[in-house]
Enzyme design. Structure first.
Site, short mmCIF file in Angstrom:
data_model
loop_
_atom_site.label_atom_id
_atom_site.label_comp_id
_atom_site.label_asym_id
_atom_site.label_seq_id
_atom_site.Cartn_x
_atom_site.Cartn_y
_atom_site.Cartn_z
N HIS A 168 0.83 -1.50 -0.10
CA HIS A 168 0.10 0.26 -0.03
C HIS A 168 0.74 1.19 0.08
O HIS A 168 0.47 2.45 0.44
CB HIS A 168 -0.91 0.11 1.17
CG HIS A 168 -1.73 -1.35 1.53
ND1 HIS A 168 -2.80 -1.43 0.97
CD2 HIS A 168 -1.32 -2.34 2.13
CE1 HIS A 168 -3.25 -2.86 1.49
NE2 HIS A 168 -2.27 -3.25 2.09
N SER A 289 14.60 21.41 -17.28
CA SER A 289 13.36 22.18 -17.40
C SER A 289 13.89 23.36 -18.36
O SER A 289 15.01 24.01 -17.79
CB SER A 289 12.86 22.52 -16.04
OG SER A 289 12.15 23.76 -16.28
N LYS A 295 15.93 21.63 -12.06
CA LYS A 295 15.40 20.51 -12.32
C LYS A 295 16.07 19.29 -13.17
O LYS A 295 16.76 19.53 -13.99
CB LYS A 295 13.94 20.70 -13.11
CG LYS A 295 13.09 21.47 -12.40
CD LYS A 295 12.30 20.84 -11.26
CE LYS A 295 11.69 19.55 -11.31
NZ LYS A 295 10.26 19.67 -12.14
N ASN A 297 14.83 15.94 -14.39
CA ASN A 297 13.47 15.21 -14.56
C ASN A 297 13.50 13.85 -15.23
O ASN A 297 14.59 13.47 -16.06
CB ASN A 297 12.35 15.98 -15.36
CG ASN A 297 12.05 17.09 -14.74
OD1 ASN A 297 12.06 17.34 -13.54
ND2 ASN A 297 11.90 18.18 -15.56
N GLU A 302 9.12 8.36 -17.06
CA GLU A 302 7.81 8.54 -17.27
C GLU A 302 7.35 8.36 -18.68
O GLU A 302 6.00 8.04 -18.84
CB GLU A 302 7.84 10.28 -17.28
CG GLU A 302 7.87 10.92 -15.77
CD GLU A 302 8.19 11.98 -15.68
OE1 GLU A 302 7.10 12.84 -15.56
OE2 GLU A 302 9.13 12.66 -16.12
#
Ligand code: ARG
Length: 470
Positions: A168, A289, A295, A297, A302
């Protein structure tokens, strides 16, 4: 070799149209029905299939040895032209099968016109696709094995690292980092099993089913199958000319791989956040970014997660495509190629990038270690210790819950409760209780097969190293 000027009919009109037509094909129909824009990817398989078919025709005496020789040499030349991107593609020739056949006829005239004896494009398309899927499955399997090697490679490197494991997304129990890496190896192994299983059903020869009912030409289907490395010959022409089960199975197996990669990517995206800070991703695989200079990323992860959608969508497309199709070949089946190619391309691209990410990421050992006493990862081990002392499981579960409650109130780990605290809840407890507290002790306490017990994990690492030839 005879070279014949292309006859005017075949340059403007598909050779599949017989003398029955009294009108030329409407240009809009040609544009709507063409598949050359995507099935040209099958050219190598189509040529392999045609060479085997011609050799079989010569074997059974339908072609002479000289004709067969001319055809195979012509096909090899056409392959070279296609390799070099020199064969002009024309939508009036609809698909790759017709392009190659027409190129052969342009070279050989009547000898070229004999190649299509005893076959139809229906069995030809299915054969090409089976050969293509077989190659693509093998390539995907190699990429999966590479990724497994990357995970197993981490086991040695991270052998002294303990990670919090979650259910969880809440801290649950401690595990060895190697146990975590091997969890992904197991998933990928099942993926490889699914590909191997799909390969069995893909590796069946459709050629010779002809349009749908077979042929009155005395072909030898077993000979063709053997030349193409198929395991067996499809026993029912009607079935096999419509069979795309292997396409569905491949798309399903690829979807499961994509889902596995998507879950892993999600986990690592979380792990690379400032909040988790478990992982430093290799900067070569991160992006910046345009406005926020700080940043770093995880775009690759993703996109691996995001591309799962395409692959699952491809499976969906294929299932809906074949739903409700009557026997045998229906033109709908031409639409199977783009989702199939896309599913393989996408998963192969994701696997190729997952590998260097797994190899190049670093666990932030200090951050992980410093926080291991949070979340009461040793609570279950304490409960099991009490069970081993003879306490019923439910009683021990309740008691440890109370102890955790006390520790939480004081914001300390269980190991910082005093012996008096323990005895207040259970007078029989003595200082041996501390031997199961703390993540190192908790990990050391595991004994079951398949658990994170250090001896179990070492044994598994060894098994994987042997299995993967490391
Ligand atoms: N371009 C078609 C395909 O890829 C060829 C099938 C030909 N068969 C037919 N009956 N039109 O499926």
């Amino acid at each position: 070799m005879t070279h014949e000027a292309p006859d005017s009919e075949s340059t403007t009109q598909s050779p599949s149209r017989s003398g029955v037509f009294d009108q030329a094909t409407d240009r809009r129909v040609e544009r709507f029905t063409e598949s050359i824009s995507f099935d040209r990817r099958l050219y190598d398989q189509d040529i392999r299939g045609s060479v085997a078919h011609a050799q079989m025709l010569a074997q059974v005496g339908v072609l002479t040895a000289a004709e067969c020789q001319q055809i195979t040499a012509g096909l090899e030349q056409i392959r070279a032209e296609l390799d070099a991107g020199q064969l002009p593609l024309r939508i009036e020739l609809e698909d790759i099968h017709m392009h190659i056949e027409q190129a052969l006829i342009d070279r050989l005239g009547d000898v070229g016109r004999k190649l299509h004896t005893g076959r139809s494009r229906n069995d030809q398309v299915a054969t090409d696709l089976r050969l293509w899927v077989r190659d693509a499955l093998d390539h995907t399997d190699r990429l999966l094995a590479d990724l497994q090697r990357a995970f197993v490679g981490r086991c040695q490197q991270d052998r002294d690292v303990i990670l919090p494991a979650y259910t969880h997304l809440q801290r649950a129990q401690p595990v060895l980092a190697a146990h975590y890496w091997l969890a992904y190896c197991e998933k990928l192994e099942r993926d490889r099993g699914r590909l191997a299983d799909c390969r069995k059903r893909a590796n069946v020869c459709s050629l010779g089913a002809a349009a749908l009912a077979g042929t009155s030409i005395p072909i030898d289907r077993h000979d063709v199958a053997q030349r193409l490395g198929f395991d067996s010959v499809a026993a029912n022409s009607l079935d096999v000319s419509s069979d795309r089960d292997f396409v569905l199975e491949a798309a399903f197996a690829l979807s499961v791989i994509a889902v596995h990669l998507g879950g892993w990517a999600e986990e690592w995206i979380l792990w690379s956040t400032a909040e988790f800070s478990f992982l430093k991703l290799p900067h070569a695989f991160c992006t910046g970014s345009s406005i926020m200079p700080q940043k770093i990323n995880p775009d690759v992860l993703e996109l691996i997660r995001g591309k799962t959608a395409r692959v699952v969508g491809d499976l969906q497309t294929l299932l809906v495509l074949v739903k409700g199709l009557p026997l045998a070949y229906n033109r709908d089946l031409q639409e199977d190629k783009t989702p199939l190619f896309d599913a393989f391309d996408t998963v192969q691209a994701c696997l190729s990038l997952a590998c260097p990410l797994v190899e190049g990421a670093e666990l932030r050992r200090e951050v992980i270690r410093q926080r291991l006493d949070r979340g009461y990862l040793d609570a279950t081990t304490l409960m099991e210790y009490l069970i081993r002392q003879g306490m019923p499981q439910r009683t021990a579960h309740h008691l440890v819950g109370q102890l955790v409650g006390t520790a939480m109130e004081r914001d300390v780990p269980l190991s910082e409760l005093s012996l008096e605290d323990f005895q207040q809840f259970h007078p029989d407890l003595d200082e041996r209780v501390y031997h199961v507290l703390g993540v190192e002790n908790a990990v050391a306490a595991f004994v079951s097969y398949g658990s994170t017990a250090p001896t179990e994990v070492s044994r598994q690492v060894q098994l994987w190293r042997t299995r993967l030839g490391l």
